[in-house]
Write an enzyme that holds these catalytic residues in place. Structure first.
Site, PDB file in Angstrom:
ATOM      1  N   HIS A   1     -62.481   7.377  39.793  1.00 12.50           N
ATOM      2  CA  HIS A   1     -62.033   6.020  39.473  1.00 12.50           C
ATOM      3  C   HIS A   1     -62.669   5.634  38.143  1.00 12.50           C
ATOM      4  CE1 HIS A   1     -61.208   1.728  39.659  1.00 12.50           C
ATOM      5  NE2 HIS A   1     -60.434   1.934  40.717  1.00 12.50           N
TER       6      HIS A   1
ATOM      7  N   THR B   1     -22.065   0.108  -1.704  1.00 13.59           N
ATOM      8  CA  THR B   1     -21.697  -0.218  -0.330  1.00 13.59           C
ATOM      9  C   THR B   1     -20.911   0.956   0.226  1.00 13.59           C
ATOM     10  OG1 THR B   1     -19.622  -1.319  -0.964  1.00 13.59           O
ATOM     11  CG2 THR B   1     -21.599  -2.701  -0.850  1.00 13.59           C
ATOM     12  N   HIS B   2     -21.156   1.297   1.480  1.00  5.42           N
ATOM     13  CA  HIS B   2     -20.522   2.463   2.105  1.00  5.42           C
ATOM     14  C   HIS B   2     -20.844   3.749   1.346  1.00  5.42           C
ATOM     15  CE1 HIS B   2     -18.075  -0.253   4.614  1.00  5.42           C
ATOM     16  NE2 HIS B   2     -17.953  -0.970   3.506  1.00  5.42           N
TER      17      HIS B   2
ATOM     18  N   SER C   1     -41.372  26.678   0.079  1.00  5.51           N
ATOM     19  CA  SER C   1     -42.001  27.993   0.168  1.00  5.51           C
ATOM     20  C   SER C   1     -41.126  29.076  -0.433  1.00  5.51           C
ATOM     21  CB  SER C   1     -42.304  28.329   1.632  1.00  5.51           C
ATOM     22  OG  SER C   1     -41.095  28.464   2.361  1.00  5.51           O
TER      23      SER C   1
ATOM     24  N   LYS D   1     -38.042  22.964  -6.224  1.00  4.51           N
ATOM     25  CA  LYS D   1     -37.827  21.773  -5.402  1.00  4.51           C
ATOM     26  C   LYS D   1     -38.905  20.705  -5.595  1.00  4.51           C
ATOM     27  CE  LYS D   1     -35.061  21.163  -2.771  1.00  4.51           C
ATOM     28  NZ  LYS D   1     -35.039  21.570  -1.365  1.00  4.51           N
TER      29      LYS D   1
ATOM     30  N   GLU E   1     -39.731  10.959   3.856  1.00  2.36           N
ATOM     31  CA  GLU E   1     -39.189  11.625   5.047  1.00  2.36           C
ATOM     32  C   GLU E   1     -40.164  11.519   6.218  1.00  2.36           C
ATOM     33  OE1 GLU E   1     -36.334  15.078   3.105  1.00  2.36           O
ATOM     34  OE2 GLU E   1     -38.481  15.465   3.256  1.00  2.36           O
TER      35      GLU E   1
END
Length: 445
Positions: A74, A146-147, A272, A277, A284
């Site tokens: 407990h 937009t969109h 890698s 990049k 993210e």
């Protein structure tokens, strides 16, 4: 061995400490000390007993409590025994009249209070950076979308101001929810305060005053979890704003758009296998962890639906979601702050994108002027729609196509058309809106 990433990868040291085992233990002990002091003040236990409990509380150890828990299975009673052991004869009065969740929920109130203090500081720091970026870019005209398609112009300053306004509301929400979530209780088994006696309400209020927490008005054996649900909903709302900002940064950093870019270290590796990049990995991470923070909402709401005066289904769940959501929310606030501080803005590419459609994105400006000069608004809309489609199909500038439209030339001169198609002339009150937001929200920083 560390298992959960908040132990070694995510989170600030300060927030991890708040939700760590040791601090949790100290909050429970603090609640026991507050109870003893309140009971002594109300004449329920000897004053010297309360003084002894307060004096010796710091020597109680989590390690000893764990040893006792291994024997009795407990956790709360193990802490009571560990504290009582170091208090000598006064230990006989530890936990007098209380039930487990009086201490456990009150300790949670202390942790939530400390957690919200850090979240508040983090949000104000984030707001400061957003307002600075809004001021820096208040007149930087860019393509509105937009969109996912280019529309009429906007400004980067307006984007930052909108995010600032959202964060400002989160700071306001935080202040509003504090009285509802920074609370403790002393209501005893099933909430009647029978074990405490007729001074139960007075003792509870004094106890919470010592701890600088609010006291519940009424409760059963546990604090009603609608309070905690609001805390998790708040964290989820904050995380979603950060997710929103992160998604926009990621979108604007796409190679084809390339208007902004996260800061990239001199020796930083993007992939890698693809050496070229430069990925928006911090944004993210914010977006990914925001999903985990939001995931705490459903169990937090479910924790309010306990059997009768209580059951234990909330307990195991809360051991996970409180530290996880709190640590991760705090982490992504600080991470997004750093992203925005270092965010690079490519003004040349912003201008190229603004001119990408050769004036077609400015068709509304001409439509409005034609209407103001007497043309039916719906007729003007259809005229400009057809002219825009023609310009895109023929890969011509809209100004060239409009020169051939007698209906347009009758109301708007060619040089006026050129001015109307200049995106710098069509940002409305954007600058004024930014200035208003900066002036209003700077008080929160």
């Amino acid at each position: 061995m560390a298992i959960h990433p908040i132990e070694f990868r995510y989170g600030t040291a300060a927030m991890r400490e708040i939700w760590g085992e040791e601090h949790r233990f100290r909050c429970i002990v603090a609640a026991e000390v507050g109870l003893a002091k309140a009971e002594a003040a109300c004449g329920m236990i000897p004053e010297e007993a309360a003084e002894s409990i307060e004096l010796n509380a710091a020597t109680a150890s989590l390690e000893r409590a764990k040893e006792i828990e291994a024997e009795i299975s407990h956790d709360m009673m193990a802490i009571v025994k560990a504290l009582a052991e170091v208090c000598g004869e006064a230990g006989a009065w530890v936990h007098f009249g209380a039930t487990s969740n009086d201490m456990l929920d009150t300790a949670t109130g202390l942790q939530v209070k400390a957690s919200l203090k850090l979240i508040d500081e983090g949000l104000r720091g984030l707001l400061s950076v957003l307002l600075k970026r809004a001021e820096e870019t208040r007149t930087l005209v860019c393509a509105g979308r937009t969109h996912g398609q280019i529309g009429v112009p906007t400004t980067y300053g307006l984007r930052f101001a909108i995010w600032s306004s959202e964060v400002g509301r989160h700071i306001e929400r935080l202040q509003q929810l504090r009285p509802r979530v920074e609370v403790g209780q002393l209501t005893g088994a099933v909430g009647t305060q029978a074990a405490i006696g007729p001074k139960g309400i007075e003792v509870m209020e004094k106890m919470m005053a010592y701890l600088d927490l609010g006291a519940v008005d009424v409760s059963n054996q546990v604090i009603s979890r609608d309070r905690y649900a609001e805390y998790f909903l708040f964290l989820a709302n904050v995380a979603t704003t950060l997710d929103k900002i992160g998604i926009e940064i990621r979108s604007l950093q796409r190679t084809e758009i390339a208007e902004v870019e996260e800061a990239f270290g001199k020796n930083q590796v993007g992939s890698s296998t693809m050496p070229h990049k430069r990925n928006p990995i911090k944004s993210e991470q914010v977006c990914g962890l925001a999903r985990v923070v939001r995931a705490a909402v459903e169990p937090a709401l479910g924790n309010n639906t306990l059997w009768d005066e209580r059951d234990l289904t909330n307990s195991s769940c809360e051991r996970v979601i409180f530290p996880e959501a709190s640590v991760l929310a705090d982490h992504i606030i600080h991470l997004m702050t750093r992203v925005l501080e270092g965010l690079k803005i490519n003004k040349d590419q912003i201008r190229r994108n603004l001119d990408l459609l050769h004036g077609v994105n400015m068709a509304e400006a001409v439509m409005i002027t034609l209407t103001e000069r007497g043309m039916d608004r719906q007729v003007a809309h259809e005229l400009m729609r057809e002219a825009s489609m023609q310009a895109r199909a023929e890969q011509r500038h809209l100004a060239e196509v409009l020169k051939e439209k007698a209906e347009v030339s009758a109301l708007v001169k060619p040089d006026e058309v050129v001015a109307l198609l200049n995106p710098d002339n069509y940002i409305g009150t954007s600058v004024e809106q930014v200035d208003r937001v900066v002036k209003k929200l700077s008080l929160l920083c």
